[in-house]
Structure formats: structure tokens, C-alpha cells
Write a protein that holds these residues in place. Structure first.
Motif, PDB file in Angstrom:
ATOM      1  N   GLU A  43       3.980   8.996  -9.495  1.00 41.96           N
ATOM      2  CA  GLU A  43       4.553  10.323  -9.680  1.00 41.96           C
ATOM      3  C   GLU A  43       3.560  11.409  -9.283  1.00 41.96           C
ATOM      4  N   THR A  44       2.255  11.131  -9.472  1.00 46.17           N
ATOM      5  CA  THR A  44       1.234  12.108  -9.090  1.00 46.17           C
ATOM      6  C   THR A  44       1.257  12.349  -7.588  1.00 46.17           C
ATOM      7  N   ILE A  45       1.298  11.274  -6.827  1.00 47.39           N
ATOM      8  CA  ILE A  45       1.326  11.395  -5.367  1.00 47.39           C
ATOM      9  C   ILE A  45       2.622  12.038  -4.907  1.00 47.39           C
ATOM     10  N   MET A  46       3.752  11.623  -5.468  1.00 50.07           N
ATOM     11  CA  MET A  46       5.034  12.167  -5.041  1.00 50.07           C
ATOM     12  C   MET A  46       5.151  13.652  -5.400  1.00 50.07           C
ATOM     13  N   ALA A  47       4.590  14.047  -6.561  1.00 47.45           N
ATOM     14  CA  ALA A  47       4.596  15.464  -6.934  1.00 47.45           C
ATOM     15  C   ALA A  47       3.743  16.266  -5.958  1.00 47.45           C
ATOM     16  N   ASP A  48       2.629  15.687  -5.521  1.00 45.56           N
ATOM     17  CA  ASP A  48       1.760  16.339  -4.531  1.00 45.56           C
ATOM     18  C   ASP A  48       2.510  16.509  -3.216  1.00 45.56           C
ATOM     19  N   LEU A  49       3.234  15.477  -2.791  1.00 48.73           N
ATOM     20  CA  LEU A  49       4.012  15.564  -1.550  1.00 48.73           C
ATOM     21  C   LEU A  49       5.075  16.653  -1.650  1.00 48.73           C
ATOM     22  N   ARG A  50       5.776  16.683  -2.766  1.00 50.11           N
ATOM     23  CA  ARG A  50       6.830  17.689  -2.927  1.00 50.11           C
ATOM     24  C   ARG A  50       6.253  19.099  -2.890  1.00 50.11           C
ATOM     25  N   ALA A  51       5.053  19.270  -3.435  1.00 54.04           N
ATOM     26  CA  ALA A  51       4.414  20.586  -3.416  1.00 54.04           C
ATOM     27  C   ALA A  51       4.019  20.986  -1.998  1.00 54.04           C
TER      28      ALA A  51
ATOM     29  N   ARG B 211       0.828  -1.208   0.000  1.00 51.92           N
ATOM     30  CA  ARG B 211       0.000   0.000   0.000  1.00 51.92           C
ATOM     31  C   ARG B 211       0.867   1.265   0.000  1.00 51.92           C
ATOM     32  N   VAL B 212       1.921   1.267   0.794  1.00 58.13           N
ATOM     33  CA  VAL B 212       2.828   2.417   0.845  1.00 58.13           C
ATOM     34  C   VAL B 212       3.705   2.444  -0.398  1.00 58.13           C
ATOM     35  N   LEU B 213       4.263   1.314  -0.783  1.00 57.48           N
ATOM     36  CA  LEU B 213       5.178   1.262  -1.925  1.00 57.48           C
ATOM     37  C   LEU B 213       4.489   1.696  -3.214  1.00 57.48           C
ATOM     38  N   ALA B 214       3.201   1.333  -3.376  1.00 59.68           N
ATOM     39  CA  ALA B 214       2.473   1.727  -4.579  1.00 59.68           C
ATOM     40  C   ALA B 214       2.355   3.244  -4.671  1.00 59.68           C
ATOM     41  N   GLN B 215       2.174   3.896  -3.538  1.00 59.52           N
ATOM     42  CA  GLN B 215       2.089   5.356  -3.536  1.00 59.52           C
ATOM     43  C   GLN B 215       3.453   5.981  -3.861  1.00 59.52           C
ATOM     44  N   LEU B 216       4.512   5.353  -3.392  1.00 55.07           N
ATOM     45  CA  LEU B 216       5.848   5.881  -3.673  1.00 55.07           C
ATOM     46  C   LEU B 216       6.205   5.766  -5.152  1.00 55.07           C
TER      47      LEU B 216
END
Length: 216
Positions: free
Chosen positions: A178-186, A170-175
């Protein structure tokens, strides 16, 4: 405007019998102001903001640690914290400005990434990067000198800084998203700016003489 420190006073005996007086906690910046005329420095440990958030998300939401104390009632009824990583921040469970708030002393006025960066670069501050913690401890040992070797060596022996948690799919799929990671970086934009500046200045900080935050 100082935030209350989250750690207690502790006396650590250093070589020669002189006690090293230490206060620890994530809200300790600014405490040197309370000891005028006495030598005082800040030692800071920094962790990559994205890695810190993922670890916190895994601990609080995925694992439901500490008896699910941060879970909402409906999540407990469903036996699941349904949030994604970005939703975890938006729900107020992950701090997007963890470094900003702590390294700027207070966000009541003048809080900015640049203030935090300037505080890290101040000659009375030394910081360690968790990703290179052993190197930081050795550099700190060299900087403070022999009277403090025993205290630093004790810290090195007793520390637990390696995150040994394994992440579920569940966590690895989010990592991998790129959409989720771009959201985190923002959402972590300011903390990432602070951390990158700390990485860039890491070597230079050891080259400048360590000074007391208080005039002597």
C-alpha cells in the motif's frame, strides 16, 4: 507550440474509394490546426495510468527489453535494474504526466488536467478506453458510419492491445504494498484525474454530435 507528431501520414481506403487521411502518434494533438478548412477530428486511445506505468516498468526495468537500452552502465555491470516503481518515475524512466502533456498539446503555458479534460470532451474528439476497447471500436464504427467500416474493421483485426506480459514476484510484491501504491497514486495524481474524468464522460461523449475541429 505544437509538439511534432511521432507518426507518419498514411492513406486508408474507405468504402466508396475516398481515402481517409490519418496521422498517428502520441504527440498528434493540435495537428488539425495545420489543415484549415478541411474536416478533421481526433481519435484517442487511453490506458489506465497506473497500469501503463507498471507495464512500462516491467518492460524497461525488470525485463531489460531492447537490449537494456535504458539501463545505466552500473546496472548492466550488476545485471540488474534495482529501481522500485516510485524510483522508476523519479529516475525519469516513467512519465508521471504522460496524459497531461499529450492532451494539453504543450506544457509551455496553461498546462493543466482541466485543459486535458476539456480537450477530451470537445465535440471534435472521440476517445476509446483500452480496458473497453472492443466497445469503443463498435461505438466509433456506429458514429462514423458505413464509409469508414472497412477501415475500423481492419483495425479491429490487426490490433494487439492486450498486455500478455506476466509479472514476476518482484513486481507483484510491490503491487501488494500500500505504501508503494499510495506513492504511485500521488506521483500520477494529475493523469489519474484526467483518466477518471474520461471514464465518467465516456458514455456522454457518444451522445453529442461529432464535429470537425476546423470551421467548415
Amino acid at each position: 507550440d505544437l509538439r511534432r507528431p511521432s507518426g507518419p501520414f498514411e492513406a486508408i481506403n474507405v468504402d466508396g474509394g475516398c481515402p481517409l487521411r490519418a496521422v498517428w502518434g502520441s504527440m498528434s494533438l493540435g495537428l488539425c490546426d495545420h489543415f484549415p478548412g478541411r474536416p478533421c477530428i481526433y481519435l484517442v486511445v487511453l490506458r489506465d495510468p497506473i497500469k501503463r506505468l507498471i507495464s512500462n516498468y516491467n518492460y524497461v526495468c525488470v525485463q531489460g527489453a531492447e537490449n537494456r537500452k535504458k539501463w545505466r552502465r552500473e546496472w548492466k555491470a550488476q545485471d540488474e535494474c534495482p529501481l522500485t516503481l516510485p524510483e522508476f518515475i523519479q529516475a525519469g524512466l516513467g512519465e508521471p504526466n504522460f496524459l497531461l502533456w499529450r492532451l494539453s498539446r504543450s506544457c509551455d503555458a496553461g498546462c493543466s488536467a482541466q485543459v486535458a479534460i476539456d480537450n477530451l470532451k470537445h465535440p471534435c474528439t472521440r476517445y476509446l478506453l483500452l480496458e473497453n476497447f472492443d466497445n469503443g471500436l463498435q461505438r466509433l464504427r456506429d458514429t462514423l458510419g458505413k464509409p469508414y467500416h472497412s477501415a475500423i474493421d481492419a483495425l479491429a483485426r490487426s490490433r494487439e492491445v492486450v498486455n500478455r506480459a506476466t509479472y514476476s514476484e518482484r513486481v507483484l510484491a510491490q503491487l501488494r504494498s500500500e505504501t508503494i501504491m499510495a506513492d504511485l497514486r500521488a506521483q500520477l495524481k494529475q493523469d489519474l484525474e484526467i483518466y477518471r474524468a474520461a471514464q465518467d464522460f465516456y458514455e456522454a461523449q457518444w451522445m453529442q454530435p461529432l464535429q470537425s475541429c476546423n470551421p467548415m
